[in-house]
Scaffold this motif. Structure first.
Motif, PDB file in Angstrom:
ATOM      1  N   VAL A   1      56.479  39.788  20.418  1.00 55.00           N
ATOM      2  CA  VAL A   1      56.707  41.221  20.172  1.00 55.00           C
ATOM      3  C   VAL A   1      55.373  41.965  20.083  1.00 55.00           C
ATOM      4  N   PHE A   2      54.398  41.357  19.395  1.00 55.35           N
ATOM      5  CA  PHE A   2      53.048  41.943  19.364  1.00 55.35           C
ATOM      6  C   PHE A   2      52.500  42.089  20.784  1.00 55.35           C
ATOM      7  N   THR A   3      52.724  41.075  21.617  1.00 58.64           N
ATOM      8  CA  THR A   3      52.232  41.105  22.990  1.00 58.64           C
ATOM      9  C   THR A   3      52.859  42.246  23.774  1.00 58.64           C
ATOM     10  N   LEU A   4      54.167  42.410  23.633  1.00 62.41           N
ATOM     11  CA  LEU A   4      54.858  43.494  24.337  1.00 62.41           C
ATOM     12  C   LEU A   4      54.350  44.854  23.877  1.00 62.41           C
ATOM     13  N   ALA A   5      54.231  45.039  22.567  1.00 64.26           N
ATOM     14  CA  ALA A   5      53.755  46.318  22.035  1.00 64.26           C
ATOM     15  C   ALA A   5      52.329  46.606  22.494  1.00 64.26           C
ATOM     16  N   SER A   6      51.485  45.565  22.502  1.00 68.91           N
ATOM     17  CA  SER A   6      50.103  45.732  22.942  1.00 68.91           C
ATOM     18  C   SER A   6      50.035  46.132  24.411  1.00 68.91           C
ATOM     19  N   MET A   7      50.849  45.485  25.246  1.00 68.28           N
ATOM     20  CA  MET A   7      50.834  45.805  26.671  1.00 68.28           C
ATOM     21  C   MET A   7      51.381  47.205  26.935  1.00 68.28           C
ATOM     22  N   LEU A   8      52.480  47.566  26.285  1.00 69.47           N
ATOM     23  CA  LEU A   8      53.052  48.894  26.504  1.00 69.47           C
ATOM     24  C   LEU A   8      52.078  49.992  26.094  1.00 69.47           C
TER      25      LEU A   8
ATOM     26  N   GLN B   1      59.167  48.469  34.033  1.00 67.91           N
ATOM     27  CA  GLN B   1      59.575  47.796  35.261  1.00 67.91           C
ATOM     28  C   GLN B   1      58.441  46.927  35.806  1.00 67.91           C
ATOM     29  N   ILE B   2      57.223  47.468  35.800  1.00 65.00           N
ATOM     30  CA  ILE B   2      56.056  46.711  36.261  1.00 65.00           C
ATOM     31  C   ILE B   2      55.860  45.470  35.403  1.00 65.00           C
ATOM     32  N   LEU B   3      55.949  45.649  34.078  1.00 66.75           N
ATOM     33  CA  LEU B   3      55.722  44.525  33.161  1.00 66.75           C
ATOM     34  C   LEU B   3      56.806  43.458  33.299  1.00 66.75           C
ATOM     35  N   LEU B   4      58.063  43.886  33.532  1.00 64.67           N
ATOM     36  CA  LEU B   4      59.137  42.908  33.696  1.00 64.67           C
ATOM     37  C   LEU B   4      58.919  42.063  34.954  1.00 64.67           C
TER      38      LEU B   4
END
Length: 311
Positions: free
Chosen positions: A97-104, A59-62
């Motif tokens: 997708v790499f960015t999302l995985a890295s942030m999560l 939720q924070i990232l969105l």
């Protein structure tokens, strides 16, 4: 002091700063941008650690990505069609997708383990880039750089503190975040020849918003006024940090600026101690020193190799 002298003082300071800025070397100006990026990123990470205790990370990232994308769209309004043009759609999606995985992975580690430990483990990204450069970019790596990479991973292992109970899952997530960060770096290298920075960031925003929408809807928790404030702050500071670090590498040389990235460890230690009562373990400092030493050697070695090609 006369009123006109008081009012003229800010103007004189501004002129002096502009004069200094024009005379500063590119690496010095890049260093100013880089240090500014580290400061605003420290606020962003502290905000994520604070809000992430109660609000789902997706939720924070969105919300962060929506705010960042709106800012980018506002700046690109006059040339939106040009900014959205890409010849590498598949690679844009892969990088996102790499960015999302890295942030999560990375931000989950930030919320769950001490800031200094999560930050120090994140420095191993450069080591993973060395491996990815060989596999994906077909770059040649000599024995010394392989030795530095292996030594760096010893430092990571020290920070992971393996025991009879196994490895800390959140520390391993920090490592996975570094691996995905290396994927981002390699993807950007392949995109840099033909894609604009705003194009890369806009496609990142589109992909992340789509992928985060459903889990955010499923796990939505209404933020309090204080939490909305911190989400807005970390979103704005994250956007500013991304712009500052991009500008830093546009102005200065990568080899000169990269060592400044290690100031994040000091900032993370300060923030963790004063705001979250975290005291880094001795193994964190020992492992971080090994990783930083190996990373600095790799950066300097890469700079010497790249120098002839630049002339």
């Amino acid at each position: 002091m006369p009123d006109n002298a008081v009012s003229a003082a800010p103007g004189r300071l501004t002129r002096k700063f502009r004069h200094w800025w024009r005379g500063a070397s590119p690496n010095l100006r890049g260093s100013v941008f880089m240090l500014g990026a580290m400061l605003v990123y420290a606020v962003m990470v502290a905000g994520i650690k604070h809000v992430g205790q109660a609000i789902p990370l997706v939720q924070i990232l969105l919300i962060r990505q929506v705010i960042m994308t709106m800012i980018l769209l506002a700046f690109a309004a006059g040339s939106l069609r040009q900014a959205l043009h890409t010849d590498r759609l598949g690679l844009q999606i892969t990088r996102s997708v790499f960015t999302l995985a890295s942030m999560l992975a990375g931000f989950t580690a930030v919320v769950k383990i001490p800031l200094a430990q999560a930050t120090a483990i994140g420095f191993s990204q450069v080591l993973f880039v060395t491996i990815a450069a060989v596999i994906v970019l077909k770059e040649r790596v000599d024995g010394r750089r392989w030795a530095a990479t292996i030594i760096g991973f010893v430092g990571v292992l020290i920070m992971l503190r393996p025991s009879s109970d196994g490895l800390d899952i959140y520390a391993l997530l920090a490592v996975f975040g570094a691996v995905c960060g290396a994927g981002i770096t390699v993807s950007v290298r392949k995109l840099a020849a033909s894609e604009r920075t705003d194009t890369i960031l806009l496609y990142q925003g589109a992909v992340l918003i789509v992928l985060l929408a459903i889990p955010t809807w499923a796990w939505w928790q209404a933020p309090t006024a204080n939490q909305w404030f911190w989400i807005a702050v970390l979103s704005l500071f994250g956007t500013a940090g991304q712009w500052l670090i991009t500008r830093a590498y546009q102005v200065g040389e990568a080899a000169a600026l990269a060592p400044l990235d290690f100031s994040r460890l000091l900032l993370a230690s300060f923030t963790g101690f004063f705001f979250f009562a975290e005291i880094p373990a001795l193994t964190t400092w020992i492992g971080a020193a090994i990783v930083i030493g190996a990373t600095l050697y790799t950066i300097r070695k890469n700079a010497r190799i790249a120098a002839p090609a630049a002339t």
